[in-house]
Design a protein around this motif. Structure first.
Motif, mmCIF file in Angstrom:
data_model
loop_
_atom_site.group_PDB
_atom_site.id
_atom_site.type_symbol
_atom_site.label_atom_id
_atom_site.label_comp_id
_atom_site.label_asym_id
_atom_site.label_seq_id
_atom_site.Cartn_x
_atom_site.Cartn_y
_atom_site.Cartn_z
ATOM 1 N N ILE A 44 -6.575 8.550 4.523
ATOM 2 C CA ILE A 44 -6.563 7.081 4.615
ATOM 3 C C ILE A 44 -5.339 6.541 3.878
ATOM 4 O O ILE A 44 -5.066 6.911 2.737
ATOM 5 C CB ILE A 44 -7.829 6.453 3.966
ATOM 6 C CG1 ILE A 44 -9.122 7.010 4.588
ATOM 7 C CG2 ILE A 44 -7.770 4.937 4.039
ATOM 8 C CD1 ILE A 44 -9.447 6.513 5.959
ATOM 9 N N MET A 45 -4.575 5.678 4.582
ATOM 10 C CA MET A 45 -3.493 4.929 3.924
ATOM 11 C C MET A 45 -4.102 3.594 3.531
ATOM 12 O O MET A 45 -4.272 2.713 4.383
ATOM 13 C CB MET A 45 -2.334 4.702 4.898
ATOM 14 C CG MET A 45 -1.652 5.969 5.348
ATOM 15 S SD MET A 45 -0.741 6.733 4.007
ATOM 16 C CE MET A 45 0.770 5.784 4.090
ATOM 17 N N PHE A 46 -4.451 3.432 2.271
ATOM 18 C CA PHE A 46 -5.135 2.211 1.828
ATOM 19 C C PHE A 46 -4.118 1.101 1.601
ATOM 20 O O PHE A 46 -3.175 1.263 0.822
ATOM 21 C CB PHE A 46 -5.939 2.470 0.550
ATOM 22 C CG PHE A 46 -6.861 1.327 0.198
ATOM 23 C CD1 PHE A 46 -8.126 1.245 0.768
ATOM 24 C CD2 PHE A 46 -6.453 0.338 -0.680
ATOM 25 C CE1 PHE A 46 -8.971 0.183 0.471
ATOM 26 C CE2 PHE A 46 -7.307 -0.728 -0.988
ATOM 27 C CZ PHE A 46 -8.561 -0.798 -0.416
ATOM 28 N N THR A 67 -16.521 -3.960 10.850
ATOM 29 C CA THR A 67 -16.937 -5.003 9.899
ATOM 30 C C THR A 67 -16.922 -6.381 10.568
ATOM 31 O O THR A 67 -17.869 -7.163 10.431
ATOM 32 C CB THR A 67 -15.970 -5.020 8.688
ATOM 33 O OG1 THR A 67 -15.788 -3.676 8.236
ATOM 34 C CG2 THR A 67 -16.494 -5.872 7.571
ATOM 35 N N MET A 117 -20.372 0.505 11.127
ATOM 36 C CA MET A 117 -19.575 1.667 10.711
ATOM 37 C C MET A 117 -18.240 1.171 10.145
ATOM 38 O O MET A 117 -17.592 0.318 10.723
ATOM 39 C CB MET A 117 -19.259 2.573 11.910
ATOM 40 C CG MET A 117 -20.469 3.178 12.578
ATOM 41 S SD MET A 117 -21.388 4.275 11.501
ATOM 42 C CE MET A 117 -20.222 5.621 11.322
ATOM 43 N N LEU A 118 -17.837 1.746 9.019
ATOM 44 C CA LEU A 118 -16.510 1.477 8.450
ATOM 45 C C LEU A 118 -15.531 2.537 8.932
ATOM 46 O O LEU A 118 -15.934 3.561 9.486
ATOM 47 C CB LEU A 118 -16.570 1.588 6.930
ATOM 48 C CG LEU A 118 -17.189 0.461 6.140
ATOM 49 C CD1 LEU A 118 -17.382 0.908 4.707
ATOM 50 C CD2 LEU A 118 -16.269 -0.754 6.178
ATOM 51 N N GLU A 119 -14.224 2.294 8.656
ATOM 52 C CA GLU A 119 -13.226 3.337 8.919
ATOM 53 C C GLU A 119 -13.597 4.579 8.094
ATOM 54 O O GLU A 119 -13.318 5.705 8.482
ATOM 55 C CB GLU A 119 -11.831 2.825 8.529
ATOM 56 C CG GLU A 119 -10.699 3.713 8.980
ATOM 57 C CD GLU A 119 -9.335 3.227 8.486
ATOM 58 O OE1 GLU A 119 -9.241 2.110 7.953
ATOM 59 O OE2 GLU A 119 -8.367 3.987 8.647
ATOM 60 N N TYR A 120 -14.233 4.362 6.945
ATOM 61 C CA TYR A 120 -14.629 5.490 6.096
ATOM 62 C C TYR A 120 -16.037 5.293 5.547
ATOM 63 O O TYR A 120 -16.231 5.104 4.369
ATOM 64 C CB TYR A 120 -13.637 5.699 4.942
ATOM 65 C CG TYR A 120 -13.077 4.427 4.356
ATOM 66 C CD1 TYR A 120 -11.796 3.993 4.694
ATOM 67 C CD2 TYR A 120 -13.811 3.652 3.478
ATOM 68 C CE1 TYR A 120 -11.284 2.834 4.167
ATOM 69 C CE2 TYR A 120 -13.292 2.497 2.933
ATOM 70 C CZ TYR A 120 -12.024 2.095 3.278
ATOM 71 O OH TYR A 120 -11.519 0.940 2.742
ATOM 72 N N ARG A 144 -12.744 -9.192 -0.492
ATOM 73 C CA ARG A 144 -11.397 -9.767 -0.406
ATOM 74 C C ARG A 144 -11.360 -10.954 0.543
ATOM 75 O O ARG A 144 -10.530 -11.862 0.391
ATOM 76 C CB ARG A 144 -10.377 -8.683 -0.028
ATOM 77 C CG ARG A 144 -10.193 -7.659 -1.158
ATOM 78 C CD ARG A 144 -9.231 -6.559 -0.781
ATOM 79 N NE ARG A 144 -9.743 -5.661 0.223
ATOM 80 C CZ ARG A 144 -10.419 -4.537 -0.030
ATOM 81 N NH1 ARG A 144 -10.655 -4.167 -1.271
ATOM 82 N NH2 ARG A 144 -10.861 -3.780 0.956
ATOM 83 N N ALA A 191 -9.390 -2.979 11.048
ATOM 84 C CA ALA A 191 -9.055 -1.615 11.463
ATOM 85 C C ALA A 191 -9.819 -1.317 12.756
ATOM 86 O O ALA A 191 -9.390 -1.749 13.834
ATOM 87 C CB ALA A 191 -9.391 -0.651 10.330
ATOM 88 N N THR A 192 -10.953 -0.631 12.664
ATOM 89 C CA THR A 192 -11.745 -0.339 13.874
ATOM 90 C C THR A 192 -12.492 -1.561 14.387
ATOM 91 O O THR A 192 -12.981 -1.568 15.519
ATOM 92 C CB THR A 192 -12.800 0.741 13.586
ATOM 93 O OG1 THR A 192 -13.740 0.222 12.639
ATOM 94 C CG2 THR A 192 -12.166 2.007 13.037
ATOM 95 N N LEU A 231 -8.257 -7.240 6.169
ATOM 96 C CA LEU A 231 -7.657 -6.249 7.082
ATOM 97 C C LEU A 231 -8.636 -5.943 8.208
ATOM 98 O O LEU A 231 -9.846 -5.881 7.975
ATOM 99 C CB LEU A 231 -7.368 -4.978 6.278
ATOM 100 C CG LEU A 231 -6.753 -3.776 6.956
ATOM 101 C CD1 LEU A 231 -5.838 -3.029 5.986
ATOM 102 C CD2 LEU A 231 -7.821 -2.805 7.480
#
Ligand code: AMP
Length: 176
Positions: free
Chosen positions: A19-21, A127, A94-97, A59, A123-124, A121
């Protein structure tokens, strides 16, 4: 907007390998960047008919609260399971992680309210789509979604657009 990237800190392999956080707290910490960011969102949003901002913990609170204040409208907290004291709607996602649940107070939205979803942010889209579902369950209509960062290759923003939402991000990172 490329200036935004100057204030994002990237941490490789956090919280898991691969993961690139994208850490936006370095935007919040800067008086210049935090204010400029909020004003960019306000410029995009000010002519729209939005009744309330729904910010996603945590956030999304820092960003969404500032946007709601500048637009002169109310703010709805979308929180992790078990944090809200009144009756809630709840959606698993489901989260990215990982996996989690989000909740919103049943009485936070008036029927037919136009709602803006705010998070740092996308991502998938897990959320934001769960939040879209919560708002819809509560009687609202998600017209707009804004994020600081889009990871377009993960497809979340397109999923929201397919649901009829206008999606706006300040910057994007391709390929992850
Ligand atoms: P998703 O549900 O996959 O769209 O993931 C979005 C949520 O997870 C947001 O609340 C982000 O704060 C967080 N997130 C996912 N991926 C990252 C990432 N690469 N860097 C920072 N936060 C992320």
């Amino acid at each position: 907007m490329n200036w935004v990237k100057d204030y994002v800190t990237t941490i490789a392999d956090y919280p898991k390998p691969g993961i690139m956080f994208r850490d936006v707290t370095t935007i919040f910490e800067s008086d210049v960047a935090y204010n400029r960011m909020v004003e960019e969102f306000v410029r995009h949003l000010r002519d729209k008919k939005i009744d309330k901002v729904a910010g996603i913990e945590a956030r999304g609170f820092i960003l969404g609260g500032a946007i709601a204040h500048r637009l002169g409208i109310g703010f709805i907290t979308v929180r992790k399971a078990g944090k809200l004291p009144r009756e809630t709607h709840s959606v698993n996602y489901m989260l990215e992680y990982g996996e989690d649940a989000l909740e919103v107070h049943c009485d936070a939205i008036r029927k037919g309210d136009n709602i803006l979803i705010v998070d740092d942010l996308i991502a998938t889209g897990g959320t934001a789509i769960a939040t879209h579902e919560l708002i819809t369950m509560a009687g609202g209509r998600v017209t707009d979604c804004v994020f600081i960062i889009d990871l377009p290759d993960l497809g979340g923003a397109d999923k929201l657009r397919a649901k009829g939402c206008d999606v706006f991000s300040l910057t994007a990172y391709e390929g992850e």
